[in-house]
Design a protein around this motif. Structure first.
Motif, PDB file in Angstrom:
ATOM      1  N   GLY A 110       0.815  -1.213   0.000  1.00  0.00           N
ATOM      2  CA  GLY A 110       0.000   0.000   0.000  1.00  0.00           C
ATOM      3  C   GLY A 110       0.843   1.255   0.000  1.00  0.00           C
ATOM      4  N   LEU A 111       1.832   1.328   0.882  1.00  0.00           N
ATOM      5  CA  LEU A 111       2.693   2.517   0.921  1.00  0.00           C
ATOM      6  C   LEU A 111       3.522   2.649  -0.346  1.00  0.00           C
ATOM      7  CD1 LEU A 111       3.957   2.792   4.613  1.00  0.00           C
ATOM      8  CD2 LEU A 111       2.246   4.159   3.444  1.00  0.00           C
ATOM      9  N   ARG A 112       4.016   1.528  -0.863  1.00  0.00           N
ATOM     10  CA  ARG A 112       4.779   1.574  -2.111  1.00  0.00           C
ATOM     11  C   ARG A 112       3.896   2.095  -3.248  1.00  0.00           C
ATOM     12  NH1 ARG A 112       7.403  -2.577  -1.193  1.00  0.00           N
ATOM     13  NH2 ARG A 112       5.780  -4.052  -1.764  1.00  0.00           N
ATOM     14  N   ASN A 113       2.652   1.627  -3.323  1.00  0.00           N
ATOM     15  CA  ASN A 113       1.729   2.092  -4.364  1.00  0.00           C
ATOM     16  C   ASN A 113       1.387   3.567  -4.214  1.00  0.00           C
ATOM     17  OD1 ASN A 113       1.685  -0.364  -5.686  1.00  0.00           O
ATOM     18  ND2 ASN A 113      -0.100  -1.096  -4.557  1.00  0.00           N
ATOM     19  N   VAL A 114       1.209   4.035  -2.976  1.00  0.00           N
ATOM     20  CA  VAL A 114       0.958   5.460  -2.734  1.00  0.00           C
ATOM     21  C   VAL A 114       2.120   6.290  -3.276  1.00  0.00           C
ATOM     22  CG1 VAL A 114       0.971   7.188  -0.869  1.00  0.00           C
ATOM     23  CG2 VAL A 114      -0.628   5.266  -0.773  1.00  0.00           C
ATOM     24  N   LEU A 115       3.344   5.872  -2.971  1.00  0.00           N
ATOM     25  CA  LEU A 115       4.520   6.627  -3.423  1.00  0.00           C
ATOM     26  C   LEU A 115       4.691   6.554  -4.937  1.00  0.00           C
ATOM     27  CD1 LEU A 115       7.003   5.752  -0.536  1.00  0.00           C
ATOM     28  CD2 LEU A 115       5.790   7.913  -0.915  1.00  0.00           C
ATOM     29  N   LYS A 116       4.438   5.390  -5.527  1.00  0.00           N
ATOM     30  CA  LYS A 116       4.534   5.264  -6.992  1.00  0.00           C
ATOM     31  C   LYS A 116       3.514   6.167  -7.676  1.00  0.00           C
ATOM     32  CE  LYS A 116       5.491   0.819  -8.464  1.00  0.00           C
ATOM     33  NZ  LYS A 116       5.225  -0.644  -8.459  1.00  0.00           N
ATOM     34  N   HIS A 117       2.306   6.222  -7.120  1.00  0.00           N
ATOM     35  CA  HIS A 117       1.246   7.049  -7.699  1.00  0.00           C
ATOM     36  C   HIS A 117       1.554   8.540  -7.527  1.00  0.00           C
ATOM     37  CE1 HIS A 117      -2.737   8.448  -8.812  1.00  0.00           C
ATOM     38  NE2 HIS A 117      -2.787   9.113  -7.671  1.00  0.00           N
ATOM     39  N   SER A 118       2.026   8.924  -6.350  1.00  0.00           N
ATOM     40  CA  SER A 118       2.264  10.340  -6.046  1.00  0.00           C
ATOM     41  C   SER A 118       3.581  10.862  -6.608  1.00  0.00           C
ATOM     42  CB  SER A 118       2.251  10.559  -4.531  1.00  0.00           C
ATOM     43  OG  SER A 118       0.989  10.226  -4.001  1.00  0.00           O
ATOM     44  N   LEU A 119       4.509   9.962  -6.881  1.00  0.00           N
ATOM     45  CA  LEU A 119       5.825  10.357  -7.398  1.00  0.00           C
ATOM     46  C   LEU A 119       6.127   9.552  -8.674  1.00  0.00           C
ATOM     47  CD1 LEU A 119       7.608  10.265  -3.927  1.00  0.00           C
ATOM     48  CD2 LEU A 119       7.018  12.332  -5.216  1.00  0.00           C
ATOM     49  N   PRO A 120       5.325   9.768  -9.726  1.00  0.00           N
ATOM     50  CA  PRO A 120       5.481   8.948 -10.939  1.00  0.00           C
ATOM     51  C   PRO A 120       6.824   9.146 -11.640  1.00  0.00           C
ATOM     52  CG  PRO A 120       3.984  10.766 -11.350  1.00  0.00           C
ATOM     53  CD  PRO A 120       4.278  10.780  -9.878  1.00  0.00           C
ATOM     54  N   GLU A 121       7.515  10.231 -11.311  1.00  0.00           N
ATOM     55  CA  GLU A 121       8.819  10.466 -11.934  1.00  0.00           C
ATOM     56  C   GLU A 121       9.905   9.545 -11.367  1.00  0.00           C
ATOM     57  OE1 GLU A 121       8.612  13.277  -8.363  1.00  0.00           O
ATOM     58  OE2 GLU A 121       7.225  12.460  -9.834  1.00  0.00           O
ATOM     59  N   LEU A 122       9.606   8.866 -10.276  1.00  0.00           N
ATOM     60  CA  LEU A 122      10.568   7.970  -9.654  1.00  0.00           C
ATOM     61  C   LEU A 122      10.306   6.521 -10.052  1.00  0.00           C
ATOM     62  CD1 LEU A 122      10.620   9.340  -5.991  1.00  0.00           C
ATOM     63  CD2 LEU A 122      12.152   9.925  -7.870  1.00  0.00           C
ATOM     64  N   SER A 123      11.357   5.779 -10.191  1.00  0.00           N
ATOM     65  CA  SER A 123      11.249   4.334 -10.373  1.00  0.00           C
ATOM     66  C   SER A 123      11.308   3.723  -8.978  1.00  0.00           C
ATOM     67  CB  SER A 123      12.417   3.840 -11.230  1.00  0.00           C
ATOM     68  OG  SER A 123      12.531   2.448 -11.121  1.00  0.00           O
ATOM     69  N   ILE A 124      10.180   3.181  -8.504  1.00  0.00           N
ATOM     70  CA  ILE A 124      10.095   2.627  -7.154  1.00  0.00           C
ATOM     71  C   ILE A 124       9.610   1.190  -7.256  1.00  0.00           C
ATOM     72  CG2 ILE A 124       8.986   2.784  -4.896  1.00  0.00           C
ATOM     73  CD1 ILE A 124       8.578   5.775  -5.397  1.00  0.00           C
ATOM     74  N   LYS A 125      10.337   0.273  -6.611  1.00  0.00           N
ATOM     75  CA  LYS A 125       9.895  -1.123  -6.592  1.00  0.00           C
ATOM     76  C   LYS A 125      10.480  -1.825  -5.378  1.00  0.00           C
ATOM     77  CE  LYS A 125      13.624  -2.601  -9.663  1.00  0.00           C
ATOM     78  NZ  LYS A 125      13.962  -3.178 -10.942  1.00  0.00           N
ATOM     79  N   LYS A 126       9.945  -2.992  -5.088  1.00  0.00           N
ATOM     80  CA  LYS A 126      10.501  -3.872  -4.062  1.00  0.00           C
ATOM     81  C   LYS A 126      11.611  -4.664  -4.739  1.00  0.00           C
ATOM     82  CE  LYS A 126       9.178  -7.341  -0.648  1.00  0.00           C
ATOM     83  NZ  LYS A 126       9.697  -6.651   0.512  1.00  0.00           N
ATOM     84  N   ALA A 127      12.641  -5.027  -3.983  1.00  0.00           N
ATOM     85  CA  ALA A 127      13.770  -5.700  -4.616  1.00  0.00           C
ATOM     86  C   ALA A 127      14.362  -6.781  -3.724  1.00  0.00           C
ATOM     87  CB  ALA A 127      14.850  -4.675  -4.954  1.00  0.00           C
ATOM     88  N   ARG A 128      15.123  -7.645  -4.352  1.00  0.00           N
ATOM     89  CA  ARG A 128      15.916  -8.649  -3.649  1.00  0.00           C
ATOM     90  C   ARG A 128      17.231  -8.766  -4.400  1.00  0.00           C
ATOM     91  NH1 ARG A 128      13.159 -13.846  -2.123  1.00  0.00           N
ATOM     92  NH2 ARG A 128      12.986 -12.692  -0.196  1.00  0.00           N
ATOM     93  N   LYS A 129      18.319  -8.713  -3.652  1.00  0.00           N
ATOM     94  CA  LYS A 129      19.637  -8.857  -4.257  1.00  0.00           C
ATOM     95  C   LYS A 129      20.409  -9.892  -3.449  1.00  0.00           C
ATOM     96  CE  LYS A 129      23.564  -6.237  -5.932  1.00  0.00           C
ATOM     97  NZ  LYS A 129      24.057  -4.890  -6.183  1.00  0.00           N
ATOM     98  N   TYR A 130      20.854 -10.932  -4.147  1.00  0.00           N
ATOM     99  CA  TYR A 130      21.670 -11.953  -3.492  1.00  0.00           C
ATOM    100  C   TYR A 130      23.114 -11.479  -3.450  1.00  0.00           C
ATOM    101  CZ  TYR A 130      17.698 -15.027  -3.528  1.00  0.00           C
ATOM    102  OH  TYR A 130      16.465 -15.570  -3.294  1.00  0.00           O
ATOM    103  N   LEU A 131      23.762 -11.756  -2.344  1.00  0.00           N
ATOM    104  CA  LEU A 131      25.138 -11.325  -2.137  1.00  0.00           C
ATOM    105  C   LEU A 131      26.064 -12.475  -2.523  1.00  0.00           C
ATOM    106  CD1 LEU A 131      24.595  -9.495   1.265  1.00  0.00           C
ATOM    107  CD2 LEU A 131      24.458  -8.575  -1.058  1.00  0.00           C
TER     108      LEU A 131
END
Length: 156
Positions: free
Chosen positions: A28-49
């Motif tokens: 929900g918070l991620r979607n709010v930020l994506k909607h309100s700040l469309p100029e930003l690339s926002i996503k959830k991520a996973r990076k293996y070390l």
């Protein structure tokens, strides 16, 4: 129905399940930020070390890692939580992020939590105001403003 249930042996069999709400709140918070700040690339991520089997999993990966943030599904008590802080620093290090933040929920308007510095990495605190006197629209606007300031501030 006004019926209470207790964890003790009895004559009735009951089943229950747990609805995992933290992922819903994070989405929900991620979607709010994506909607309100469309100029930003926002996503959830996973990076293996490497091949260690260890991963970092920031809830907000902004512009492919120039900034990272974690959403903590808990109320802010006014203090930094060390394990949360170290977790976002690890994510920032893995992505070579220039900015990091923790997002949580606060019932007070003001937050005196200072930015924490790890060499050149500044970790900011951002919050969704969650009290009866503030509408969700106002809480959203305040969080969006905090994110904009966090990402554009030169003293971070």
């Amino acid at each position: 129905m006004g019926v209470g249930r207790f964890l003790q042996e009895g004559s009735f069999v009951a089943k229950a399940f747990l609805v995992r709400t933290p992922p819903m709140v994070e989405d929900g918070l991620r979607n709010v930020l994506k909607h309100s700040l469309p100029e930003l690339s926002i996503k959830k991520a996973r990076k293996y070390l490497g091949d260690s089997g260890v991963s970092v999993n920031p809830d907000l990966l902004i512009h492919e890692g120039s900034a990272v943030a974690d959403i903590k599904y808990k109320r802010n008590d006014g203090q930094w939580n060390r394990s949360d802080l170290y977790e976002i620093v690890a994510s920032a290090s893995a992505y070579a992020a220039k900015r990091a933040a923790l997002v949580d929920f606060n019932v007070k308007r003001e937050d005196s939590r200072p930015t924490v510095w790890f060499q050149q990495l500044a970790v900011a605190h951002l919050t969704w105001l969650a009290n009866d006197g503030i509408s969700p629209q106002l809480a959203e606007s305040i969080l969006v403003d905090q994110v904009r300031t966090w990402l554009t501030s030169t003293n971070q």
